[in-house]
Design a protein around this motif. Structure first.
Motif, PDB file in Angstrom:
ATOM      1  N   PRO A  28       0.806  -1.231   0.000  1.00 47.78           N
ATOM      2  CA  PRO A  28       0.000   0.000   0.000  1.00 47.78           C
ATOM      3  C   PRO A  28       0.838   1.280   0.000  1.00 47.78           C
ATOM      4  O   PRO A  28       0.401   2.305  -0.543  1.00 47.78           O
ATOM      5  CB  PRO A  28      -0.822  -0.125   1.294  1.00 47.78           C
ATOM      6  CG  PRO A  28      -0.959  -1.595   1.495  1.00 47.78           C
ATOM      7  CD  PRO A  28       0.363  -2.155   1.068  1.00 47.78           C
ATOM      8  N   HIS A  29       2.023   1.231   0.584  1.00 47.32           N
ATOM      9  CA  HIS A  29       2.893   2.408   0.559  1.00 47.32           C
ATOM     10  C   HIS A  29       3.369   2.692  -0.867  1.00 47.32           C
ATOM     11  O   HIS A  29       3.540   3.858  -1.254  1.00 47.32           O
ATOM     12  CB  HIS A  29       4.092   2.196   1.486  1.00 47.32           C
ATOM     13  CG  HIS A  29       3.743   2.214   2.943  1.00 47.32           C
ATOM     14  ND1 HIS A  29       3.401   3.371   3.615  1.00 47.32           N
ATOM     15  CD2 HIS A  29       3.655   1.212   3.859  1.00 47.32           C
ATOM     16  CE1 HIS A  29       3.135   3.093   4.888  1.00 47.32           C
ATOM     17  NE2 HIS A  29       3.274   1.785   5.055  1.00 47.32           N
TER      18      HIS A  29
ATOM     19  N   TRP B  49       1.574   1.856  -3.549  1.00 47.58           N
ATOM     20  CA  TRP B  49       0.378   2.387  -4.210  1.00 47.58           C
ATOM     21  C   TRP B  49       0.155   3.860  -3.859  1.00 47.58           C
ATOM     22  O   TRP B  49      -0.350   4.631  -4.675  1.00 47.58           O
ATOM     23  CB  TRP B  49      -0.847   1.575  -3.804  1.00 47.58           C
ATOM     24  CG  TRP B  49      -0.871   0.175  -4.332  1.00 47.58           C
ATOM     25  CD1 TRP B  49      -0.240  -0.299  -5.447  1.00 47.58           C
ATOM     26  CD2 TRP B  49      -1.564  -0.943  -3.770  1.00 47.58           C
ATOM     27  NE1 TRP B  49      -0.495  -1.635  -5.618  1.00 47.58           N
ATOM     28  CE2 TRP B  49      -1.307  -2.060  -4.605  1.00 47.58           C
ATOM     29  CE3 TRP B  49      -2.376  -1.120  -2.650  1.00 47.58           C
ATOM     30  CZ2 TRP B  49      -1.841  -3.326  -4.353  1.00 47.58           C
ATOM     31  CZ3 TRP B  49      -2.912  -2.372  -2.389  1.00 47.58           C
ATOM     32  CH2 TRP B  49      -2.642  -3.462  -3.231  1.00 47.58           C
ATOM     33  N   SER B  50       0.536   4.240  -2.643  1.00 49.60           N
ATOM     34  CA  SER B  50       0.335   5.623  -2.191  1.00 49.60           C
ATOM     35  C   SER B  50       1.122   6.629  -3.021  1.00 49.60           C
ATOM     36  O   SER B  50       0.815   7.822  -3.018  1.00 49.60           O
ATOM     37  CB  SER B  50       0.732   5.765  -0.716  1.00 49.60           C
ATOM     38  OG  SER B  50      -0.116   5.002   0.111  1.00 49.60           O
TER      39      SER B  50
ATOM     40  N   GLY C 221       1.011   6.861  -6.061  1.00 49.69           N
ATOM     41  CA  GLY C 221       0.147   7.287  -7.161  1.00 49.69           C
ATOM     42  C   GLY C 221       0.800   7.178  -8.520  1.00 49.69           C
ATOM     43  O   GLY C 221       0.649   8.068  -9.366  1.00 49.69           O
TER      44      GLY C 221
ATOM     45  N   HIS D  41      -3.870   2.990  -9.073  1.00 49.87           N
ATOM     46  CA  HIS D  41      -3.304   3.135  -7.730  1.00 49.87           C
ATOM     47  C   HIS D  41      -3.953   4.317  -7.013  1.00 49.87           C
ATOM     48  O   HIS D  41      -4.290   4.232  -5.824  1.00 49.87           O
ATOM     49  CB  HIS D  41      -1.790   3.353  -7.805  1.00 49.87           C
ATOM     50  CG  HIS D  41      -1.030   2.132  -8.195  1.00 49.87           C
ATOM     51  ND1 HIS D  41       0.293   2.169  -8.569  1.00 49.87           N
ATOM     52  CD2 HIS D  41      -1.404   0.828  -8.276  1.00 49.87           C
ATOM     53  CE1 HIS D  41       0.704   0.950  -8.864  1.00 49.87           C
ATOM     54  NE2 HIS D  41      -0.307   0.120  -8.699  1.00 49.87           N
ATOM     55  N   LEU D  42      -4.127   5.414  -7.742  1.00 50.39           N
ATOM     56  CA  LEU D  42      -4.766   6.595  -7.155  1.00 50.39           C
ATOM     57  C   LEU D  42      -6.212   6.301  -6.773  1.00 50.39           C
ATOM     58  O   LEU D  42      -6.688   6.724  -5.712  1.00 50.39           O
ATOM     59  CB  LEU D  42      -4.715   7.759  -8.143  1.00 50.39           C
ATOM     60  CG  LEU D  42      -3.341   8.407  -8.361  1.00 50.39           C
ATOM     61  CD1 LEU D  42      -3.403   9.414  -9.504  1.00 50.39           C
ATOM     62  CD2 LEU D  42      -2.859   9.085  -7.079  1.00 50.39           C
TER      63      LEU D  42
ATOM     64  N   HIS E 189      -7.462   3.358  -6.053  1.00 48.38           N
ATOM     65  CA  HIS E 189      -7.425   2.443  -4.911  1.00 48.38           C
ATOM     66  C   HIS E 189      -7.124   3.214  -3.621  1.00 48.38           C
ATOM     67  O   HIS E 189      -7.720   2.946  -2.569  1.00 48.38           O
ATOM     68  CB  HIS E 189      -6.360   1.378  -5.159  1.00 48.38           C
ATOM     69  CG  HIS E 189      -6.532   0.137  -4.341  1.00 48.38           C
ATOM     70  ND1 HIS E 189      -7.760  -0.372  -3.984  1.00 48.38           N
ATOM     71  CD2 HIS E 189      -5.609  -0.713  -3.786  1.00 48.38           C
ATOM     72  CE1 HIS E 189      -7.602  -1.469  -3.267  1.00 48.38           C
ATOM     73  NE2 HIS E 189      -6.305  -1.684  -3.128  1.00 48.38           N
ATOM     74  N   LYS E 190      -6.226   4.181  -3.708  1.00 43.58           N
ATOM     75  CA  LYS E 190      -5.884   4.998  -2.549  1.00 43.58           C
ATOM     76  C   LYS E 190      -7.074   5.844  -2.115  1.00 43.58           C
ATOM     77  O   LYS E 190      -7.332   6.018  -0.917  1.00 43.58           O
ATOM     78  CB  LYS E 190      -4.692   5.893  -2.886  1.00 43.58           C
ATOM     79  CG  LYS E 190      -4.268   6.819  -1.748  1.00 43.58           C
ATOM     80  CD  LYS E 190      -3.106   7.709  -2.175  1.00 43.58           C
ATOM     81  CE  LYS E 190      -2.698   8.658  -1.054  1.00 43.58           C
ATOM     82  NZ  LYS E 190      -1.580   9.543  -1.479  1.00 43.58           N
ATOM     83  N   ARG E 191      -7.811   6.367  -3.081  1.00 47.27           N
ATOM     84  CA  ARG E 191      -8.961   7.219  -2.792  1.00 47.27           C
ATOM     85  C   ARG E 191     -10.017   6.480  -1.971  1.00 47.27           C
ATOM     86  O   ARG E 191     -10.718   7.073  -1.154  1.00 47.27           O
ATOM     87  CB  ARG E 191      -9.563   7.721  -4.109  1.00 47.27           C
ATOM     88  CG  ARG E 191     -10.566   8.858  -3.947  1.00 47.27           C
ATOM     89  CD  ARG E 191     -11.050   9.351  -5.306  1.00 47.27           C
ATOM     90  NE  ARG E 191      -9.924   9.753  -6.145  1.00 47.27           N
ATOM     91  CZ  ARG E 191      -9.672   9.242  -7.345  1.00 47.27           C
ATOM     92  NH1 ARG E 191     -10.444   8.293  -7.843  1.00 47.27           N
ATOM     93  NH2 ARG E 191      -8.643   9.670  -8.042  1.00 47.27           N
TER      94      ARG E 191
ATOM     95  N   PHE F 252      -7.735   1.872  -0.008  1.00 49.34           N
ATOM     96  CA  PHE F 252      -7.166   0.551  -0.303  1.00 49.34           C
ATOM     97  C   PHE F 252      -8.100  -0.580   0.122  1.00 49.34           C
ATOM     98  O   PHE F 252      -7.653  -1.680   0.452  1.00 49.34           O
ATOM     99  CB  PHE F 252      -5.801   0.375   0.376  1.00 49.34           C
ATOM    100  CG  PHE F 252      -4.799   1.427   0.018  1.00 49.34           C
ATOM    101  CD1 PHE F 252      -4.430   1.636  -1.303  1.00 49.34           C
ATOM    102  CD2 PHE F 252      -4.229   2.228   0.999  1.00 49.34           C
ATOM    103  CE1 PHE F 252      -3.502   2.618  -1.645  1.00 49.34           C
ATOM    104  CE2 PHE F 252      -3.308   3.208   0.668  1.00 49.34           C
ATOM    105  CZ  PHE F 252      -2.947   3.407  -0.654  1.00 49.34           C
TER     106      PHE F 252
END
Length: 269
Positions: free
Chosen positions: A126-127, A129-130, A132, A137-138, A140-142, A145
């Motif tokens: 996840p880090h 993915w963060s 972006g 990834h963005l 999913h972060k929004r 996750f």
């Protein structure tokens, strides 16, 4: 670069970094008994981290099924080739205890290492993915996750799929020695990819307790015990049934012995 290209770059980077780490371990700790435990952690991390990326690519990136299956085949071949003796699957450790290749104590230690590698992937990916790096990834972060259970049938149906998939993979592993060694990785990968295609819509077709722990257990929709029933009990039972059939029942009925038949250690799903 497209989202797919970024995911491919991340997969390649993960594999290359893990392979470099394994090579470093082999050089720094050559001849040391604990080297295999470090390799187990790294290899399990590689397996789970790549699966996390493939999962988000499929669920958030919405790639075409044939592309997802192609990636599954390719990355499975890569895993089989690069694991350097790691199991990255508790079933592999359990089977080797049964065959007296390793002790129970060693198996427990290696399974603990698998959990460490799987948890590390669960926490670290996840880090990445963060950052972006891609639109999915963005996205999913929004949504924090969040992921959802891949189980689309009853728990019994899902556990049955995991059992059957594990049985099929185990059967392939038990008989792969009959083929030329250069065909081992692609054949195992083809079997796994076929099973993902066949059973993925019911249970996700994970058939690896550690990979399920890392990738599926954090998802909402079912409790820990329900996931354990499907993704732990199902695969272990499938492996046990396969070994019982091919090592005990068939030899008993045919009057033949399986002693002396080489067995390829299961390295992944």
């Amino acid at each position: 670069m497209t989202d797919l290209g970024i995911s491919l770059a991340l997969l390649a980077t993960t594999v290359l970094l893990c392979e470099a780490t394994r090579i470093l371990i082999s050089r720094l700790f050559s001849g040391k008994d604990y080297a295999i435990y470090l390799v187990e952690i790294v290899s399990t991390y590689q397996l789970c981290a790549c699966t996390h990326e493939l999962k988000v690519l499929g669920e958030v990136g919405r790639i075409e099924p044939h592309i997802a299956l192609t990636l599954t085949f390719i990355i499975t071949v890569v895993h089989v080739i690069t694991f350097h003796g790691a199991f990255a699957n508790p079933n592999g450790a359990i089977e080797n205890v049964y065959r007296k290749n390793i002790t129970g104590k060693t198996a427990v230690a290696r399974i603990i290492c698998m959990f460490i590698g799987g948890k590390a992937a669960q926490l670290l990916v996840p880090h990445i993915w963060s950052l972006g790096l891609s639109d999915h990834h963005l996205t999913h972060k929004r949504f924090g996750f969040k992921c959802f259970s891949p189980i689309n049938g009853s728990l019994l149906e899902a556990a049955g799929v995991e059992l059957a998939c594990t049985f099929a993979v185990q059967a392939a592993v038990l008989h792969i020695h009959k083929l030329d060694e250069r065909f081992h990785a692609p054949v195992i990968a083809a079997v796994i990819t076929s099973l993902v295609y066949s059973g993925g819509h019911i249970s996700g077709a994970v058939f690896n307790p550690i990979m399920a722990f890392s990738v599926q257990f954090p998802c909402s929709g079912h409790t820990f015990l329900e996931y354990a029933f499907v993704y732990w009990l199902g695969p272990v039972t499938g492996m046990a049934m396969c070994i019982l059939l091919f090592d005990k029942i068939i030899p008993l009925l045919s009057g033949k012995s399986t002693m002396g038949i080489p067995v390829v250690r299961k390295k992944i799903q």
